[in-house]
Design a protein around this motif. Sequence first.
Motif, mmCIF file in Angstrom:
data_model
loop_
_atom_site.group_PDB
_atom_site.id
_atom_site.type_symbol
_atom_site.label_atom_id
_atom_site.label_comp_id
_atom_site.label_asym_id
_atom_site.label_seq_id
_atom_site.Cartn_x
_atom_site.Cartn_y
_atom_site.Cartn_z
ATOM 1 N N UNK A 4 18.987 -83.403 28.695
ATOM 2 C CA UNK A 4 18.140 -83.953 27.643
ATOM 3 C C UNK A 4 18.979 -84.331 26.421
ATOM 4 N N UNK A 5 19.873 -83.451 26.013
ATOM 5 C CA UNK A 5 20.665 -83.724 24.808
ATOM 6 C C UNK A 5 21.554 -84.937 24.992
ATOM 7 N N UNK A 6 22.155 -85.072 26.183
ATOM 8 C CA UNK A 6 23.008 -86.230 26.443
ATOM 9 C C UNK A 6 22.196 -87.520 26.462
ATOM 10 N N UNK A 7 20.986 -87.458 27.026
ATOM 11 C CA UNK A 7 20.132 -88.642 27.075
ATOM 12 C C UNK A 7 19.718 -89.084 25.679
ATOM 13 N N UNK A 8 19.330 -88.130 24.835
ATOM 14 C CA UNK A 8 18.943 -88.466 23.464
ATOM 15 C C UNK A 8 20.133 -89.060 22.715
ATOM 16 N N UNK A 9 21.301 -88.438 22.881
ATOM 17 C CA UNK A 9 22.494 -88.928 22.185
ATOM 18 C C UNK A 9 22.836 -90.354 22.613
ATOM 19 N N UNK A 10 22.711 -90.646 23.901
ATOM 20 C CA UNK A 10 23.021 -91.991 24.394
ATOM 21 C C UNK A 10 22.046 -93.013 23.814
ATOM 22 N N UNK A 11 20.760 -92.679 23.804
ATOM 23 C CA UNK A 11 19.757 -93.611 23.284
ATOM 24 C C UNK A 11 19.979 -93.886 21.803
ATOM 25 N N UNK A 20 19.819 -100.230 14.356
ATOM 26 C CA UNK A 20 18.580 -99.468 14.182
ATOM 27 C C UNK A 20 18.932 -98.089 13.630
ATOM 28 N N UNK A 21 18.396 -97.765 12.472
ATOM 29 C CA UNK A 21 18.640 -96.437 11.899
ATOM 30 C C UNK A 21 17.707 -95.427 12.552
ATOM 31 N N UNK A 22 18.286 -94.354 13.086
ATOM 32 C CA UNK A 22 17.501 -93.305 13.732
ATOM 33 C C UNK A 22 17.692 -92.024 12.929
ATOM 34 N N UNK A 23 16.662 -91.637 12.195
ATOM 35 C CA UNK A 23 16.760 -90.443 11.359
ATOM 36 C C UNK A 23 16.261 -89.205 12.073
ATOM 37 N N UNK A 24 15.279 -89.394 12.961
ATOM 38 C CA UNK A 24 14.648 -88.223 13.573
ATOM 39 C C UNK A 24 14.143 -88.571 14.976
ATOM 40 N N UNK A 25 15.011 -88.557 15.989
ATOM 41 C CA UNK A 25 14.530 -88.839 17.341
ATOM 42 C C UNK A 25 13.570 -87.744 17.815
ATOM 43 N N UNK A 37 11.016 -91.267 20.858
ATOM 44 C CA UNK A 37 10.631 -92.113 19.734
ATOM 45 C C UNK A 37 11.755 -92.070 18.714
ATOM 46 N N UNK A 38 12.299 -93.219 18.401
ATOM 47 C CA UNK A 38 13.467 -93.313 17.520
ATOM 48 C C UNK A 38 13.016 -93.456 16.066
ATOM 49 N N UNK A 39 12.403 -92.431 15.549
ATOM 50 C CA UNK A 39 11.902 -92.467 14.169
ATOM 51 C C UNK A 39 13.024 -92.783 13.179
ATOM 52 N N UNK A 40 12.755 -93.574 12.152
ATOM 53 C CA UNK A 40 11.466 -94.150 11.764
ATOM 54 C C UNK A 40 11.139 -95.477 12.434
ATOM 55 N N UNK A 41 12.013 -95.964 13.294
ATOM 56 C CA UNK A 41 11.760 -97.256 13.945
ATOM 57 C C UNK A 41 10.655 -97.093 14.996
#
Length: 293
Positions: A4-11, A20-25, A37-41
């Motif tokens: 899961x952590x590797x998948x989130x990091x890759x995305x 795209x700024x990702x502040x809180x996936x 969800x790539x918050x805030x986008x």
Amino acid sequence: MPSRSAAVAAAVAVAEEHGVRVAEPEVLHDSFSLRILLRPAPIVARVPTTTALGRPRPADALEREMAVVSFLRAAGAPVVPPSDLLPAGPHVRDGIAVSFWAHVRHDPARVVTPGEAGRMLAELHAALRGFPGELPYLGPVLDEPARLLDLLAGAGPELVGAGELARLREAHAALRERLDGTAGLQAVHGDAHPGNLLATPAGLLWNDFEECMAAPVAWDLAVLLRTTRLDGRAAVRAYGADPGDPALRAFVAARGLQGALWVLARALRFPERAGEARAVLETWLRDPSGMTR
């Protein structure tokens, strides 16, 4: 199969490379694939996780999905669209496949009726008849289960016993023979159950075409017939088909086998779900026709 952590990091890395700024996936769902969800986008990244176990090149399935959904979107069909805030992909980062989709607000408590499901599937099939691309013939039905069977051979008897695995293999071989050379092929959704219809402010939208393939429409009807989310027989009638049609039987059996194998494979990633997987397997062993859920 990525963690899961590797998948989130890759995305996140791919999104940020495209501005795209990702502040809180936020992980929205993690079962057969990971949705983030790539918050805030307003972007949802999809990463194959469990499904990567049955697909040697997970990005290929994402590429087919993107092609089919882009075609449907251009045709005005009700689908969750790819994101237009960055190249939707698929992308591959550190061996991990990622695609990007628009985040659409939806109501998961909204109950899809059999009439809605059947009519929407008929309309989807009408739109898909014009799809010009090439799709694998029953690939998720015939090829992926074969890989899962090989994978499960090393799972251990606590999950799948040797005799049980032999029965699964025999059933798969028999279904392959029954389904070989089926006529009436077109592009189909591949996983057309009502859980893949999202209730949004714009109406019901089809989602998750990762298992799109070339097949008779009977495959999608078998998926709908087997669902526990609504009266599948009523939904098939609303489509305009006979739920008792003998031509559906092989596809219902194939869906039952496919579902059992994927649930077993998921237990390799989530050992805490082994009991659930065993229950599904035992149901299949009692009734390989696929009619019992």
